[in-house]
Scaffold this active site. Structure first.
Site, PDB file in Angstrom:
ATOM      1  N   PRO A  37      48.908  47.577  38.729  1.00 59.47           N
ATOM      2  CA  PRO A  37      49.044  47.413  40.188  1.00 59.47           C
ATOM      3  C   PRO A  37      48.300  46.164  40.640  1.00 59.47           C
ATOM      4  O   PRO A  37      47.131  45.981  40.313  1.00 59.47           O
ATOM      5  CB  PRO A  37      48.384  48.684  40.743  1.00 59.47           C
ATOM      6  CG  PRO A  37      47.417  49.114  39.678  1.00 59.47           C
ATOM      7  CD  PRO A  37      48.035  48.713  38.377  1.00 59.47           C
ATOM      8  N   CYS A  64      39.246  49.237  42.723  1.00 60.36           N
ATOM      9  CA  CYS A  64      39.236  47.983  43.486  1.00 60.36           C
ATOM     10  C   CYS A  64      37.844  47.712  44.052  1.00 60.36           C
ATOM     11  O   CYS A  64      37.296  48.530  44.791  1.00 60.36           O
ATOM     12  CB  CYS A  64      40.249  48.047  44.623  1.00 60.36           C
ATOM     13  SG  CYS A  64      40.300  46.528  45.600  1.00 60.36           S
ATOM     14  N   HIS A  84      39.778  49.911  33.777  1.00 62.87           N
ATOM     15  CA  HIS A  84      39.512  48.478  33.780  1.00 62.87           C
ATOM     16  C   HIS A  84      38.117  48.292  33.187  1.00 62.87           C
ATOM     17  O   HIS A  84      37.138  48.770  33.755  1.00 62.87           O
ATOM     18  CB  HIS A  84      39.561  47.917  35.209  1.00 62.87           C
ATOM     19  CG  HIS A  84      39.397  46.437  35.283  1.00 62.87           C
ATOM     20  ND1 HIS A  84      40.119  45.659  36.157  1.00 62.87           N
ATOM     21  CD2 HIS A  84      38.605  45.572  34.583  1.00 62.87           C
ATOM     22  CE1 HIS A  84      39.766  44.395  35.997  1.00 62.87           C
ATOM     23  NE2 HIS A  84      38.840  44.328  35.061  1.00 62.87           N
ATOM     24  N   GLY A  86      42.327  45.001  31.672  1.00 67.10           N
ATOM     25  CA  GLY A  86      41.299  43.970  31.811  1.00 67.10           C
ATOM     26  C   GLY A  86      41.269  42.967  30.673  1.00 67.10           C
ATOM     27  O   GLY A  86      40.322  42.186  30.570  1.00 67.10           O
TER      28      GLY A  86
END
Length: 488
Positions: free
Chosen positions: A17, A115, A182, A214
């Site tokens: 995303p 995020c 991540h 990542g």
């Protein structure tokens, strides 16, 4: 008949995303090149709850449209069993409401818990959730129990390996189908090394699929590197963000396609699915990267429409051909819809082709007000309006019932208010009643308002304004404000 098989998260190559990147054209392009699953960009729960689901027959898409007519999320049958809807949320009930809204059109639901940007964390979403395990558990458990599609979440790692593993074990107990990790802490950025050891520790600690994310900076430069990153993290699958943003053909087993071909393929999808030109331009700029200072890059940067973008890439003819096809299709559908409307029309409805133009009326005077006034004088029930919206073009049509007769305009309007005013005009003209237009001369509603204003001023001068009965004030407002005419 389409068979709806559950989404599997093992052995998959996944488009991550990405805000402003993970829109429909990029998702479809990634699937074309070999991606197994694609995630949409993060969409905030509150914004989604304001949206209406609309079937777009011209584009053959399902659109989730905001009150301002902006398409917040667009999807199509091609990706229905491969797209995961990622949302930003900090509330279990809101998250569930959004999940139920989109559930039938996507393959899975994901909660963004990674995020690090302030716009997300300041609202207690994204990486801010990592410090609130109870809220994480509440949101995920509610989703798992409340919908039939698989639920996933995407996290960043915590300062210690032990804390990260403990958090993931707690997340696993909620019943989610997979977890994307991540491999960076929330304060780390792409230039910092990805912590493969932490992702590996997580992969070995839980039984659900772990999706490693990542690796674009340190590992993934070409297709073969995807497997290298997967082995280094012992993950079930790999999720790719920036490497796919730069060139989505990273998913192609045979190797990269020439960037020119990739960009043209992307533009075709952008035109085909009416992607907003600013989003199209942004994604193309991410692909050009160091070529932004070339002549082509500068022309792209200056483009102010989808057509201009197409001309930059020598695709002007494609744009014109495609838009012509859509216009023809739209016209055909409108004709078909109108024919169906005419066939299904209640024979008792009195019709007339009229529109309401407020420039033809005094300020704050409308046909609806005149119709309401007439009904009161004639002791009829107040007018009842039934308004519908046409999915094809999102235009409105209203039928007003007065004295057990129905009236409507055959012309569809861009707003509910305009459609209702048009219906009122049809009724007034059929009954031969003045509708308040400037050309009709003296306007008794305006004179009535002037008299009431004068009475209020006189009462105020005599200190009687405060003693005016409240029901008189209410009547004055109702008679002079279109917003207070009842709608049914």
């Amino acid at each position: 008949m389409t068979v709806n098989t559950p989404l599997c998260f093992r052995g998959k190559k996944i488009l991550a995303p990405m805000v402003r990147v993970g829109t429909l054209p990029m998702r479809l392009l990634a699937l074309d090149y070999g991606a197994d699953i694609v995630y949409c960009e993060e969409l905030i729960d509150i914004k989604m709850l304001q949206c209406k689901r609309v079937i777009n027959e011209v584009l053959e898409t399902v659109d989730f449209v905001a009150p301002n007519e902006r398409v917040v999320f667009r999807t199509c049958e091609r990706e229905r069993q491969r797209v995961v809807f990622q949302m930003g949320s900090a509330d279990a009930e809101r998250a569930l409401a959004v999940a139920k809204l989109v559930e039938s059109d996507v393959a899975g639901i994901d909660i963004n818990m990674g995020c690090p940007k302030e716009y997300s964390t300041k609202a207690s979403m994204g990486a801010a959730l990592l410090s609130d395990p109870d809220k994480i558990e509440s949101i995920l458990t509610t989703l798992v129990k409340g919908i039939c599609k698989p639920v996933t979440c995407k996290i960043r790692i915590l300062p210690s390996v032990e804390d990260t593993v403990n958090l993931v074990k707690r997340i696993e107990k909620t019943g989610i189908a997979a977890i994307a990790v991540h491999g960076r802490k929330k304060e780390e950025r792409p230039q910092h090394p990805v912590h493969c050891d932490v992702i590996k520790a997580i992969s070995e600690a839980v039984s659900i699929p772990v999706i490693a994310n990542g690796g674009s900076h340190d590992f993934i430069k070409e297709y073969a590197d995807i497997e290298t990153f997967q082995k280094a993290t012992a993950a079930s699958s790999v999720m790719i963000a920036r490497a796919a943003m730069w060139n989505p053909s990273i998913f192609r087993k045979e190797g990269f396609c020439p960037l020119k071909d990739v960009m043209q393929d992307y533009i075709k999808y952008a035109v085909r699915y009416d992607n907003h030109y600013t989003n199209t331009k942004y994604c193309l700029c991410q692909m050009l990267r160091e070529q932004l200072e070339t002549t082509q890059g500068k022309k792209l940067h200056a483009a102010q429409s989808t057509q201009e973008i197409c001309e930059v890439f020598e695709m002007g003819d494609f744009y014109e051909e495609t838009t012509a096809i859509f216009e023809a299709k739209k016209t055909s559908l409108e004709t078909k819809t109108q024919d169906e409307d005419d066939q299904m029309e209640d024979s008792d409805v009195i019709k007339m082709a009229v529109r309401f133009d407020k420039r033809e009326y005094p300020p704050q005077i409308t046909p609806k007000m005149y119709l309401l006034e007439w009904c009161r004088k004639e002791k009829h029930p107040q007018p009842a309006y039934e308004t519908v919206q046409r999915p094809l073009d999102r235009l409105f049509c209203s039928v007003v019932t007065v004295a057990e007769r129905k009236y409507r305009s055959t012309l569809w309007d861009k707003s509910k208010k305009l459609a209702e005013q048009a219906a009122a005009i049809v009724c007034l003209r059929t009954l031969g009643i003045p509708e308040g237009k400037l050309c009709e001369g003296e306007n008794h509603l305006i004179n009535k308002r002037k008299r009431q204003d004068q009475e209020r001023l006189i009462n105020r001068d005599h200190g009687e304004d405060l003693a005016e009965p409240s029901h008189k004030k209410a009547n004055f407002i109702e008679e002079t404000s279109d917003m207070n005419v009842p709608k049914m």
